[in-house]
Design a protein around this motif. Structure first.
Motif, short mmCIF file in Angstrom:
data_model
loop_
_atom_site.label_atom_id
_atom_site.label_comp_id
_atom_site.label_asym_id
_atom_site.label_seq_id
_atom_site.Cartn_x
_atom_site.Cartn_y
_atom_site.Cartn_z
N UNK A 71 0.81 -1.21 0.00
CA UNK A 71 0.00 0.00 0.00
C UNK A 71 0.85 1.26 0.00
N UNK A 72 0.32 2.35 -0.52
CA UNK A 72 1.08 3.60 -0.54
C UNK A 72 0.18 4.79 -0.82
N UNK A 73 0.69 5.96 -0.48
CA UNK A 73 -0.12 7.18 -0.55
C UNK A 73 -0.40 7.61 -1.99
N UNK A 74 0.28 6.98 -2.98
CA UNK A 74 -0.03 7.33 -4.37
C UNK A 74 -1.31 6.64 -4.85
N UNK A 75 -1.86 5.76 -4.00
CA UNK A 75 -3.11 5.07 -4.35
C UNK A 75 -4.02 5.03 -3.13
N UNK A 76 -4.45 6.19 -2.69
CA UNK A 76 -5.29 6.25 -1.48
C UNK A 76 -6.62 5.55 -1.73
N UNK A 77 -7.11 4.86 -0.71
CA UNK A 77 -8.39 4.17 -0.84
C UNK A 77 -9.44 4.88 0.01
N UNK A 78 -10.62 5.02 -0.58
CA UNK A 78 -11.77 5.47 0.20
C UNK A 78 -12.69 4.27 0.34
N UNK A 79 -12.95 3.88 1.59
CA UNK A 79 -13.69 2.65 1.83
C UNK A 79 -15.19 2.88 1.94
N UNK A 80 -15.90 1.76 1.92
CA UNK A 80 -17.36 1.80 2.03
C UNK A 80 -17.78 2.42 3.36
N UNK A 81 -17.13 1.94 4.46
CA UNK A 81 -17.31 2.64 5.73
C UNK A 81 -16.24 3.72 5.75
N UNK A 82 -16.51 4.80 6.44
CA UNK A 82 -15.63 5.96 6.30
C UNK A 82 -14.20 5.71 6.75
#
Lengths: 256, 263
Positions: A71-82
Protein backbone atom coordinates in the motif's frame (compact mmCIF):
# COMPACT_ATOMS: atom_id res chain seq x y z
CA UNK A 1 -0.22 4.94 -19.57
CA UNK A 2 -0.89 4.99 -15.85
CA UNK A 3 -2.23 1.86 -14.25
CA UNK A 4 -1.59 -1.49 -15.88
CA UNK A 5 -3.27 -4.63 -14.61
CA UNK A 6 -1.60 -7.61 -16.24
CA UNK A 7 -3.16 -11.09 -16.12
CA UNK A 8 -4.12 -10.84 -12.49
CA UNK A 9 -5.58 -13.81 -10.69
CA UNK A 10 -6.35 -14.30 -7.05
CA UNK A 11 -7.26 -17.55 -5.35
CA UNK A 12 -7.99 -17.64 -1.64
CA UNK A 13 -6.66 -20.47 0.44
CA UNK A 14 -9.21 -23.13 1.26
CA UNK A 15 -11.51 -22.27 -1.62
CA UNK A 16 -11.21 -24.14 -4.88
CA UNK A 17 -12.70 -21.46 -7.08
CA UNK A 18 -10.70 -18.52 -8.32
CA UNK A 19 -12.01 -15.19 -7.07
CA UNK A 20 -10.34 -13.42 -9.97
CA UNK A 21 -9.03 -15.02 -13.15
CA UNK A 22 -6.81 -13.47 -15.72
CA UNK A 23 -7.84 -9.84 -15.41
CA UNK A 24 -6.06 -7.48 -17.79
CA UNK A 25 -6.90 -3.81 -17.99
CA UNK A 26 -5.03 -0.62 -18.70
CA UNK A 27 -6.33 2.53 -17.09
CA UNK A 28 -5.10 5.77 -18.62
CA UNK A 29 -4.03 8.76 -16.60
CA UNK A 30 -7.00 10.93 -15.68
CA UNK A 31 -9.57 8.28 -16.52
CA UNK A 32 -12.64 7.64 -14.41
CA UNK A 33 -13.21 3.89 -14.46
CA UNK A 34 -16.11 2.17 -12.72
CA UNK A 35 -16.09 -1.53 -11.94
CA UNK A 36 -19.53 -3.13 -11.67
CA UNK A 37 -20.71 -6.70 -11.32
CA UNK A 38 -22.85 -9.02 -9.22
CA UNK A 39 -22.08 -9.09 -5.51
CA UNK A 40 -19.25 -11.42 -4.60
CA UNK A 41 -17.66 -11.23 -8.06
CA UNK A 42 -14.37 -9.91 -6.72
CA UNK A 43 -14.76 -6.17 -7.37
CA UNK A 44 -13.41 -5.25 -3.96
CA UNK A 45 -10.69 -7.89 -4.21
CA UNK A 46 -9.51 -6.26 -7.43
CA UNK A 47 -9.47 -2.85 -5.77
CA UNK A 48 -7.53 -4.22 -2.77
CA UNK A 49 -4.98 -5.67 -5.17
CA UNK A 50 -4.50 -2.31 -6.86
CA UNK A 51 -4.24 -0.69 -3.41
CA UNK A 52 -1.54 -3.19 -2.48
CA UNK A 53 -3.49 -4.36 0.58
CA UNK A 54 -3.58 -7.83 -0.96
CA UNK A 55 -1.18 -9.73 -3.24
CA UNK A 56 -2.26 -11.44 -6.46
CA UNK A 57 -1.61 -15.17 -6.84
CA UNK A 58 -0.69 -14.55 -10.47
CA UNK A 59 0.14 -11.59 -12.68
CA UNK A 60 1.20 -8.11 -11.66
CA UNK A 61 -0.05 -4.54 -11.40
CA UNK A 62 2.13 -1.60 -12.40
CA UNK A 63 1.70 2.10 -11.78
CA UNK A 64 3.72 4.19 -14.28
CA UNK A 65 5.81 1.12 -15.05
CA UNK A 66 6.66 0.32 -11.41
CA UNK A 67 5.32 -2.90 -9.95
CA UNK A 68 2.98 -2.46 -6.98
CA UNK A 69 4.26 -4.34 -3.93
CA UNK A 70 2.35 -2.78 -1.05
CA UNK A 71 0.00 0.00 0.00
CA UNK A 72 1.08 3.60 -0.54
CA UNK A 73 -0.12 7.18 -0.55
CA UNK A 74 -0.03 7.33 -4.37
CA UNK A 75 -3.11 5.07 -4.35
CA UNK A 76 -5.29 6.25 -1.48
CA UNK A 77 -8.39 4.17 -0.84
CA UNK A 78 -11.77 5.47 0.20
CA UNK A 79 -13.69 2.65 1.83
CA UNK A 80 -17.36 1.80 2.03
CA UNK A 81 -17.31 2.64 5.73
CA UNK A 82 -15.63 5.96 6.30
CA UNK A 83 -12.62 4.49 8.20
CA UNK A 84 -12.02 7.79 9.96
CA UNK A 85 -10.28 7.70 13.33
CA UNK A 86 -12.71 8.36 16.20
CA UNK A 87 -9.98 9.66 18.54
CA UNK A 88 -9.24 12.57 16.18
CA UNK A 89 -11.47 15.44 15.09
CA UNK A 90 -12.34 16.25 11.47
CA UNK A 91 -9.29 18.45 10.86
CA UNK A 92 -6.86 16.03 12.54
CA UNK A 93 -8.31 13.19 10.47
CA UNK A 94 -7.79 15.12 7.27
CA UNK A 95 -4.22 15.95 8.27
CA UNK A 96 -3.34 12.36 9.20
CA UNK A 97 -2.09 11.27 5.78
CA UNK A 98 -0.14 14.49 5.29
CA UNK A 99 1.55 13.89 8.66
CA UNK A 100 2.59 10.48 7.35
CA UNK A 101 4.05 12.22 4.29
CA UNK A 102 5.93 14.55 6.65
CA UNK A 103 4.63 17.71 4.98
CA UNK A 104 5.33 20.96 6.77
CA UNK A 105 2.72 22.10 9.28
CA UNK A 106 2.00 25.13 7.09
CA UNK A 107 1.44 23.01 3.99
CA UNK A 108 -0.76 20.62 6.00
CA UNK A 109 -2.94 23.44 7.23
CA UNK A 110 -3.32 25.11 3.88
CA UNK A 111 -4.19 21.89 2.06
CA UNK A 112 -6.58 20.81 4.82
CA UNK A 113 -8.34 24.16 4.63
CA UNK A 114 -8.56 23.99 0.84
CA UNK A 115 -10.06 20.50 0.70
CA UNK A 116 -12.30 20.91 3.74
CA UNK A 117 -13.74 23.99 2.05
CA UNK A 118 -14.08 22.03 -1.18
CA UNK A 119 -16.25 19.43 0.57
CA UNK A 120 -17.96 22.22 2.55
CA UNK A 121 -16.86 21.04 5.97
CA UNK A 122 -14.50 23.82 7.05
CA UNK A 123 -17.00 25.00 9.68
CA UNK A 124 -17.01 21.52 11.16
CA UNK A 125 -13.25 21.12 11.41
CA UNK A 126 -13.26 20.83 15.21
CA UNK A 127 -16.10 18.33 15.40
CA UNK A 128 -15.47 14.77 16.44
CA UNK A 129 -16.40 11.99 14.02
CA UNK A 130 -19.35 10.78 16.09
CA UNK A 131 -20.79 14.28 16.08
CA UNK A 132 -21.25 14.53 12.30
CA UNK A 133 -23.62 12.73 9.91
CA UNK A 134 -22.83 9.80 7.63
CA UNK A 135 -22.62 12.00 4.54
CA UNK A 136 -20.28 14.42 6.32
CA UNK A 137 -18.10 11.51 7.39
CA UNK A 138 -17.72 10.33 3.79
CA UNK A 139 -16.94 13.89 2.73
CA UNK A 140 -14.28 14.06 5.45
CA UNK A 141 -12.85 10.79 4.15
CA UNK A 142 -12.86 12.23 0.63
CA UNK A 143 -11.03 15.37 1.80
CA UNK A 144 -8.52 13.19 3.66
CA UNK A 145 -7.84 11.21 0.49
CA UNK A 146 -7.64 14.26 -1.78
CA UNK A 147 -5.19 16.08 0.52
CA UNK A 148 -2.47 13.57 -0.30
CA UNK A 149 -2.73 14.68 -3.90
CA UNK A 150 -1.81 11.23 -5.22
CA UNK A 151 -2.29 10.45 -8.90
CA UNK A 152 -4.75 7.61 -8.28
CA UNK A 153 -7.85 7.50 -6.10
CA UNK A 154 -9.41 4.11 -5.33
CA UNK A 155 -13.01 4.07 -4.15
CA UNK A 156 -14.77 1.00 -2.81
CA UNK A 157 -18.54 1.65 -2.88
CA UNK A 158 -17.96 4.87 -0.94
CA UNK A 159 -21.56 6.08 -1.10
CA UNK A 160 -23.47 2.83 -0.74
CA UNK A 161 -24.30 3.30 2.93
CA UNK A 162 -25.81 6.75 2.41
CA UNK A 163 -29.32 7.91 1.57
CA UNK A 164 -30.25 8.82 -2.01
CA UNK A 165 -30.09 12.60 -1.70
CA UNK A 166 -26.71 12.60 0.02
CA UNK A 167 -25.42 10.15 -2.57
CA UNK A 168 -26.56 12.32 -5.49
CA UNK A 169 -24.93 15.34 -3.93
CA UNK A 170 -21.64 13.52 -3.29
CA UNK A 171 -21.57 12.08 -6.83
CA UNK A 172 -21.88 15.56 -8.27
CA UNK A 173 -19.15 16.79 -5.90
CA UNK A 174 -16.88 13.94 -6.90
CA UNK A 175 -17.44 14.57 -10.61
CA UNK A 176 -16.56 18.23 -10.14
CA UNK A 177 -13.45 17.44 -8.10
CA UNK A 178 -12.33 14.87 -10.69
CA UNK A 179 -12.70 17.43 -13.47
CA UNK A 180 -10.75 20.00 -11.45
CA UNK A 181 -7.91 17.74 -10.34
CA UNK A 182 -7.57 15.35 -13.29
CA UNK A 183 -6.96 12.36 -11.04
CA UNK A 184 -7.23 8.76 -12.14
CA UNK A 185 -10.19 7.27 -10.31
CA UNK A 186 -11.07 3.59 -10.00
CA UNK A 187 -14.53 3.33 -8.52
CA UNK A 188 -16.16 0.08 -7.45
CA UNK A 189 -19.95 0.08 -7.24
CA UNK A 190 -22.88 -2.30 -7.45
CA UNK A 191 -25.08 0.48 -8.86
CA UNK A 192 -25.08 0.63 -12.66
CA UNK A 193 -26.75 4.02 -12.53
CA UNK A 194 -23.92 5.38 -10.41
CA UNK A 195 -21.39 3.97 -12.86
CA UNK A 196 -23.11 5.52 -15.87
CA UNK A 197 -23.32 8.82 -14.04
CA UNK A 198 -19.62 8.94 -13.22
CA UNK A 199 -17.48 6.84 -15.54
CA UNK A 200 -15.58 7.29 -18.79
CA UNK A 201 -15.36 3.58 -18.95
CA UNK A 202 -17.32 0.84 -17.23
CA UNK A 203 -15.82 -2.59 -16.61
CA UNK A 204 -18.35 -5.37 -16.03
CA UNK A 205 -17.01 -8.31 -14.04
CA UNK A 206 -18.57 -11.73 -14.25
CA UNK A 207 -18.82 -14.06 -11.33
CA UNK A 208 -17.28 -17.45 -10.59
CA UNK A 209 -14.54 -17.03 -11.64
CA UNK A 210 -14.33 -13.24 -11.62
CA UNK A 211 -13.12 -12.09 -14.99
CA UNK A 212 -13.81 -9.14 -17.26
CA UNK A 213 -17.03 -9.77 -19.13
CA UNK A 214 -17.29 -6.56 -21.07
CA UNK A 215 -15.98 -3.01 -21.15
CA UNK A 216 -18.17 -0.06 -22.12
CA UNK A 217 -16.97 3.35 -23.17
CA UNK A 218 -19.33 6.06 -21.89
CA UNK A 219 -19.10 9.27 -23.91
CA UNK A 220 -22.17 11.08 -22.62
CA UNK A 221 -21.66 14.82 -22.08
CA UNK A 222 -21.30 16.05 -18.49
CA UNK A 223 -23.01 16.90 -16.27
CA UNK A 224 -25.13 13.84 -16.92
CA UNK A 225 -28.80 13.61 -16.09
CA UNK A 226 -30.18 10.27 -15.10
CA UNK A 227 -33.51 10.95 -16.85
CA UNK A 228 -32.00 11.80 -20.28
CA UNK A 229 -32.79 9.32 -23.05
CA UNK A 230 -29.12 8.69 -23.88
CA UNK A 231 -28.38 8.04 -20.22
CA UNK A 232 -31.19 5.51 -19.98
CA UNK A 233 -30.02 3.75 -23.15
CA UNK A 234 -26.50 3.26 -21.83
CA UNK A 235 -27.81 2.25 -18.46
CA UNK A 236 -30.12 -0.32 -20.05
CA UNK A 237 -27.32 -1.79 -22.14
CA UNK A 238 -25.05 -2.28 -19.16
CA UNK A 239 -27.81 -3.43 -16.88
CA UNK A 240 -28.70 -6.17 -19.37
CA UNK A 241 -25.10 -7.28 -19.38
CA UNK A 242 -24.89 -7.35 -15.57
CA UNK A 243 -28.29 -8.98 -15.14
CA UNK A 244 -27.44 -11.80 -17.49
CA UNK A 245 -24.53 -12.38 -15.17
CA UNK A 246 -26.74 -12.42 -12.09
CA UNK A 247 -29.18 -14.81 -13.79
CA UNK A 248 -26.39 -17.14 -14.79
CA UNK A 249 -25.20 -17.14 -11.23
CA UNK A 250 -28.66 -17.83 -9.84
CA UNK A 251 -29.14 -20.70 -12.30
CA UNK A 252 -25.84 -22.26 -11.29
CA UNK A 253 -26.81 -22.05 -7.65
CA UNK A 254 -30.11 -23.75 -8.49
CA UNK A 255 -28.50 -26.51 -10.57
CA UNK A 256 -26.12 -27.50 -7.82
CA UNK B 1 -32.36 18.48 37.90
CA UNK B 2 -34.36 15.33 37.15
CA UNK B 3 -31.16 13.37 36.78
CA UNK B 4 -29.69 14.76 39.98
CA UNK B 5 -32.72 13.86 42.10
CA UNK B 6 -32.61 10.37 40.58
CA UNK B 7 -28.98 9.97 41.65
CA UNK B 8 -29.79 11.10 45.18
CA UNK B 9 -32.70 8.66 45.33
CA UNK B 10 -30.45 5.82 44.19
CA UNK B 11 -27.77 6.78 46.69
CA UNK B 12 -30.28 6.84 49.53
CA UNK B 13 -31.63 3.43 48.67
CA UNK B 14 -28.09 2.03 48.49
CA UNK B 15 -27.26 3.50 51.90
CA UNK B 16 -30.47 2.09 53.32
CA UNK B 17 -29.52 -1.34 52.00
CA UNK B 18 -26.09 -1.13 53.64
CA UNK B 19 -27.60 0.01 56.92
CA UNK B 20 -29.98 -2.94 56.82
CA UNK B 21 -27.06 -5.28 56.17
CA UNK B 22 -25.21 -3.93 59.21
CA UNK B 23 -28.34 -4.32 61.29
CA UNK B 24 -28.67 -7.98 60.27
CA UNK B 25 -24.98 -8.47 61.02
CA UNK B 26 -25.43 -7.01 64.53
CA UNK B 27 -28.49 -9.18 65.12
CA UNK B 28 -26.64 -12.33 64.05
CA UNK B 29 -23.75 -11.38 66.31
CA UNK B 30 -25.93 -10.64 69.31
CA UNK B 31 -28.03 -13.77 68.95
CA UNK B 32 -25.25 -16.07 67.77
CA UNK B 33 -22.81 -15.28 70.55
CA UNK B 34 -25.49 -14.68 73.20
CA UNK B 35 -28.65 -16.75 73.72
CA UNK B 36 -28.02 -19.21 70.86
CA UNK B 37 -24.38 -19.77 71.72
CA UNK B 38 -23.31 -20.76 68.17
CA UNK B 39 -20.02 -18.84 68.27
CA UNK B 40 -17.53 -17.84 70.92
CA UNK B 41 -17.58 -14.00 71.15
CA UNK B 42 -13.95 -13.79 69.96
CA UNK B 43 -14.64 -15.79 66.78
CA UNK B 44 -17.19 -13.43 65.28
CA UNK B 45 -16.65 -9.73 64.56
CA UNK B 46 -19.35 -7.27 65.53
CA UNK B 47 -20.13 -4.01 63.69
CA UNK B 48 -19.43 -2.05 66.82
CA UNK B 49 -16.16 -3.85 67.49
CA UNK B 50 -15.01 -3.28 63.90
CA UNK B 51 -15.80 0.42 64.13
CA UNK B 52 -13.96 0.62 67.45
CA UNK B 53 -10.99 -1.17 65.94
CA UNK B 54 -11.02 1.13 62.90
CA UNK B 55 -11.11 4.14 65.22
CA UNK B 56 -8.21 2.83 67.27
CA UNK B 57 -6.04 2.10 64.21
CA UNK B 58 -6.93 5.43 62.64
CA UNK B 59 -6.15 7.21 65.89
CA UNK B 60 -2.68 5.77 66.48
CA UNK B 61 -1.72 6.14 62.80
CA UNK B 62 -1.45 2.43 62.06
CA UNK B 63 -4.11 2.58 59.39
CA UNK B 64 -2.64 5.47 57.48
CA UNK B 65 0.89 4.14 57.67
CA UNK B 66 -0.19 0.65 56.60
CA UNK B 67 -2.34 1.91 53.72
CA UNK B 68 0.35 4.28 52.48
CA UNK B 69 2.98 1.57 52.63
CA UNK B 70 0.78 -0.93 50.81
CA UNK B 71 -0.19 1.60 48.16
CA UNK B 72 3.45 2.53 47.60
CA UNK B 73 4.36 -1.13 47.13
CA UNK B 74 1.54 -1.85 44.75
CA UNK B 75 2.24 1.28 42.70
CA UNK B 76 5.91 0.36 42.24
CA UNK B 77 4.99 -3.25 41.49
CA UNK B 78 2.21 -2.32 39.08
CA UNK B 79 4.47 0.16 37.30
CA UNK B 80 7.04 -2.59 36.72
CA UNK B 81 4.24 -4.89 35.54
CA UNK B 82 3.05 -2.25 33.09
CA UNK B 83 6.50 -1.98 31.53
CA UNK B 84 7.19 -5.71 31.27
CA UNK B 85 3.56 -6.57 30.46
CA UNK B 86 3.34 -3.99 27.68
CA UNK B 87 6.55 -5.28 26.12
CA UNK B 88 5.28 -8.86 26.30
CA UNK B 89 1.86 -7.83 24.97
CA UNK B 90 3.40 -6.05 22.00
CA UNK B 91 5.66 -9.02 21.30
CA UNK B 92 2.74 -11.45 21.34
CA UNK B 93 0.52 -9.26 19.16
CA UNK B 94 3.15 -8.31 16.60
CA UNK B 95 4.52 -11.76 15.84
CA UNK B 96 2.48 -14.74 14.70
CA UNK B 97 5.13 -17.09 16.06
CA UNK B 98 4.96 -15.74 19.61
CA UNK B 99 1.20 -15.43 19.37
CA UNK B 100 0.87 -19.14 18.64
CA UNK B 101 3.48 -20.32 21.12
CA UNK B 102 3.80 -17.80 23.94
CA UNK B 103 0.20 -16.62 24.36
CA UNK B 104 -1.12 -20.01 25.58
CA UNK B 105 1.68 -20.04 28.17
CA UNK B 106 0.81 -16.53 29.33
CA UNK B 107 -2.81 -17.59 29.65
CA UNK B 108 -1.74 -20.61 31.68
CA UNK B 109 0.52 -18.71 34.06
CA UNK B 110 -2.13 -16.04 34.44
CA UNK B 111 -4.56 -18.58 35.84
CA UNK B 112 -2.10 -19.46 38.62
CA UNK B 113 -3.02 -17.73 41.92
CA UNK B 114 -0.22 -15.35 42.88
CA UNK B 115 0.17 -16.92 46.32
CA UNK B 116 1.75 -19.92 44.55
CA UNK B 117 4.77 -17.72 43.79
CA UNK B 118 5.42 -16.92 47.45
CA UNK B 119 7.83 -19.88 48.00
CA UNK B 120 9.90 -18.74 45.00
CA UNK B 121 9.80 -15.17 46.22
CA UNK B 122 11.14 -16.10 49.64
CA UNK B 123 13.81 -18.44 48.23
CA UNK B 124 15.07 -15.88 45.74
CA UNK B 125 14.60 -12.59 47.57
CA UNK B 126 14.32 -13.53 51.25
CA UNK B 127 11.72 -12.09 53.59
CA UNK B 128 11.30 -8.44 52.74
CA UNK B 129 10.40 -5.73 50.25
CA UNK B 130 11.90 -7.40 47.17
CA UNK B 131 9.97 -10.62 47.61
CA UNK B 132 6.67 -8.73 47.98
CA UNK B 133 7.41 -6.73 44.82
CA UNK B 134 8.23 -9.96 43.03
CA UNK B 135 4.84 -11.44 43.92
CA UNK B 136 3.03 -8.28 42.75
CA UNK B 137 4.93 -8.14 39.48
CA UNK B 138 4.52 -11.81 38.67
CA UNK B 139 0.87 -11.66 39.77
CA UNK B 140 -0.12 -8.89 37.37
CA UNK B 141 2.40 -8.76 34.49
CA UNK B 142 0.76 -11.53 32.49
CA UNK B 143 -2.65 -9.99 32.94
CA UNK B 144 -1.28 -6.70 31.59
CA UNK B 145 0.24 -8.41 28.56
CA UNK B 146 -2.98 -10.28 27.81
CA UNK B 147 -5.00 -7.07 28.19
CA UNK B 148 -2.74 -5.33 25.67
CA UNK B 149 -2.79 -8.28 23.28
CA UNK B 150 -6.56 -8.54 23.44
CA UNK B 151 -7.09 -4.81 22.93
CA UNK B 152 -4.75 -4.74 19.93
CA UNK B 153 -6.31 -7.84 18.39
CA UNK B 154 -9.77 -6.26 18.47
CA UNK B 155 -8.73 -3.02 16.72
CA UNK B 156 -10.91 -2.80 13.57
CA UNK B 157 -8.67 -3.83 10.61
CA UNK B 158 -10.10 -1.01 8.50
CA UNK B 159 -8.21 1.58 10.58
CA UNK B 160 -4.94 -0.18 9.84
CA UNK B 161 -5.78 -0.55 6.14
CA UNK B 162 -6.78 3.11 5.84
CA UNK B 163 -3.56 4.23 7.50
CA UNK B 164 -1.47 1.96 5.29
CA UNK B 165 -3.00 3.32 2.11
CA UNK B 166 -2.11 6.80 3.37
CA UNK B 167 1.51 5.73 3.62
CA UNK B 168 1.84 5.00 7.35
CA UNK B 169 4.96 3.01 8.25
CA UNK B 170 5.11 0.35 10.96
CA UNK B 171 6.07 2.79 13.72
CA UNK B 172 3.37 5.36 12.90
CA UNK B 173 0.91 2.53 12.54
CA UNK B 174 1.54 1.42 16.12
CA UNK B 175 1.95 4.88 17.63
CA UNK B 176 -0.78 6.79 15.84
CA UNK B 177 -3.38 4.19 14.92
CA UNK B 178 -3.20 0.88 16.75
CA UNK B 179 -2.37 2.39 20.15
CA UNK B 180 -5.11 5.06 20.24
CA UNK B 181 -7.60 2.60 18.75
CA UNK B 182 -6.75 0.01 21.39
CA UNK B 183 -6.66 2.42 24.34
CA UNK B 184 -10.23 1.94 25.65
CA UNK B 185 -9.74 -1.83 25.55
CA UNK B 186 -6.35 -1.53 27.24
CA UNK B 187 -7.82 0.54 30.07
CA UNK B 188 -10.66 -1.94 30.56
CA UNK B 189 -8.10 -4.76 30.72
CA UNK B 190 -5.80 -2.89 33.09
CA UNK B 191 -8.65 -2.60 35.57
CA UNK B 192 -8.48 -6.34 35.96
CA UNK B 193 -4.68 -6.31 36.09
CA UNK B 194 -4.90 -3.77 38.90
CA UNK B 195 -7.12 -6.05 40.94
CA UNK B 196 -4.64 -8.88 40.35
CA UNK B 197 -1.81 -6.65 41.56
CA UNK B 198 -3.76 -5.66 44.64
CA UNK B 199 -4.54 -9.27 45.52
CA UNK B 200 -0.95 -10.33 44.88
CA UNK B 201 0.22 -7.58 47.22
CA UNK B 202 -1.90 -9.08 49.99
CA UNK B 203 -0.49 -12.56 49.36
CA UNK B 204 2.99 -11.09 49.63
CA UNK B 205 2.34 -8.95 52.68
CA UNK B 206 0.62 -11.68 54.60
CA UNK B 207 3.74 -13.83 54.18
CA UNK B 208 6.65 -11.54 54.63
CA UNK B 209 5.94 -7.95 55.59
CA UNK B 210 6.65 -5.93 58.72
CA UNK B 211 4.34 -3.11 57.81
CA UNK B 212 1.36 -2.74 55.46
CA UNK B 213 -2.30 -3.72 55.36
CA UNK B 214 -1.57 -7.42 54.90
CA UNK B 215 0.74 -7.36 57.87
CA UNK B 216 -1.80 -5.49 60.03
CA UNK B 217 -4.33 -8.14 59.11
CA UNK B 218 -1.97 -10.92 60.18
CA UNK B 219 -1.06 -9.14 63.40
CA UNK B 220 -4.79 -9.01 64.16
CA UNK B 221 -4.87 -12.78 63.70
CA UNK B 222 -1.86 -13.23 65.95
CA UNK B 223 -3.54 -11.23 68.70
CA UNK B 224 -6.76 -13.17 68.09
CA UNK B 225 -8.46 -9.83 67.39
CA UNK B 226 -11.13 -10.76 64.87
CA UNK B 227 -12.43 -7.19 64.82
CA UNK B 228 -9.06 -5.89 63.64
CA UNK B 229 -8.90 -8.57 60.95
CA UNK B 230 -12.33 -7.55 59.69
CA UNK B 231 -11.52 -3.84 59.89
CA UNK B 232 -8.41 -4.33 57.75
CA UNK B 233 -10.38 -6.46 55.28
CA UNK B 234 -12.84 -3.61 54.88
CA UNK B 235 -10.01 -1.14 54.29
CA UNK B 236 -8.47 -3.47 51.69
CA UNK B 237 -11.79 -3.64 49.85
CA UNK B 238 -12.22 0.12 50.10
CA UNK B 239 -8.77 0.99 48.73
CA UNK B 240 -9.12 -1.55 45.90
CA UNK B 241 -12.52 -0.24 44.87
CA UNK B 242 -11.49 3.41 45.21
CA UNK B 243 -8.51 3.04 42.90
CA UNK B 244 -10.64 1.08 40.43
CA UNK B 245 -13.36 3.74 40.41
CA UNK B 246 -11.30 6.91 40.72
CA UNK B 247 -8.45 5.98 38.40
CA UNK B 248 -9.41 3.30 35.91
CA UNK B 249 -13.13 3.90 35.49
CA UNK B 250 -12.54 7.62 34.99
CA UNK B 251 -9.76 7.10 32.46
CA UNK B 252 -11.86 4.57 30.58
CA UNK B 253 -14.91 6.80 30.61
CA UNK B 254 -12.85 9.70 29.31
CA UNK B 255 -11.35 7.63 26.48
CA UNK B 256 -14.76 6.26 25.47
CA UNK B 257 -16.40 9.67 25.59
CA UNK B 258 -13.72 11.17 23.37
CA UNK B 259 -14.48 8.48 20.79
CA UNK B 260 -18.24 8.90 21.05
CA UNK B 261 -18.62 5.38 22.40
CA UNK B 262 -20.55 6.24 25.54
CA UNK B 263 -23.62 8.34 26.15
Amino acid sequence: MALEIKNISRTFEGSKKETLRDISLTIEKGEFVCIVGPSGCGKSTLLNLIAGLDTPTGGEICLDGRKISGPGADRVVMFQEHALFPWLNVLENVKFGMKMMKLSEKEQNSRAEHYLKLVKLWEFKNYRIHEISGGMRQRTALARALCLDGPVLLMDEPFSALDKQTTNKLRADLERIWEETGKTIVFVTHSVEEAVFLANRIVVLSDNPGCIKDVFQVDLPRPRHNDAVEFLEVRHKILTCVEREVEKFAKEEYDH
Amino acid sequence: MQKKSMTIKRLCSSLLFLALLVLVWQAVYSLGTGPLGWWKPYALPSPLGVVRSLGKMAGNGTLLQASACSLRRVLIGFAISLVIGTALGLLVSSSGYFNRNLKPLLNGIQSLPSVCWVPFAILWFGLGEASILFVIVIGSTFSVSLAIENAIRTVPPIYVKAAQTMGAGKLSLYGRVIWPAALPGVLAGLKQSWSFAWRALMSGEVMSAYVGLGYTLMSGRDMADINQVTAVMLVIILVGVLVDKLVFSNLEKHALKKRGLSS
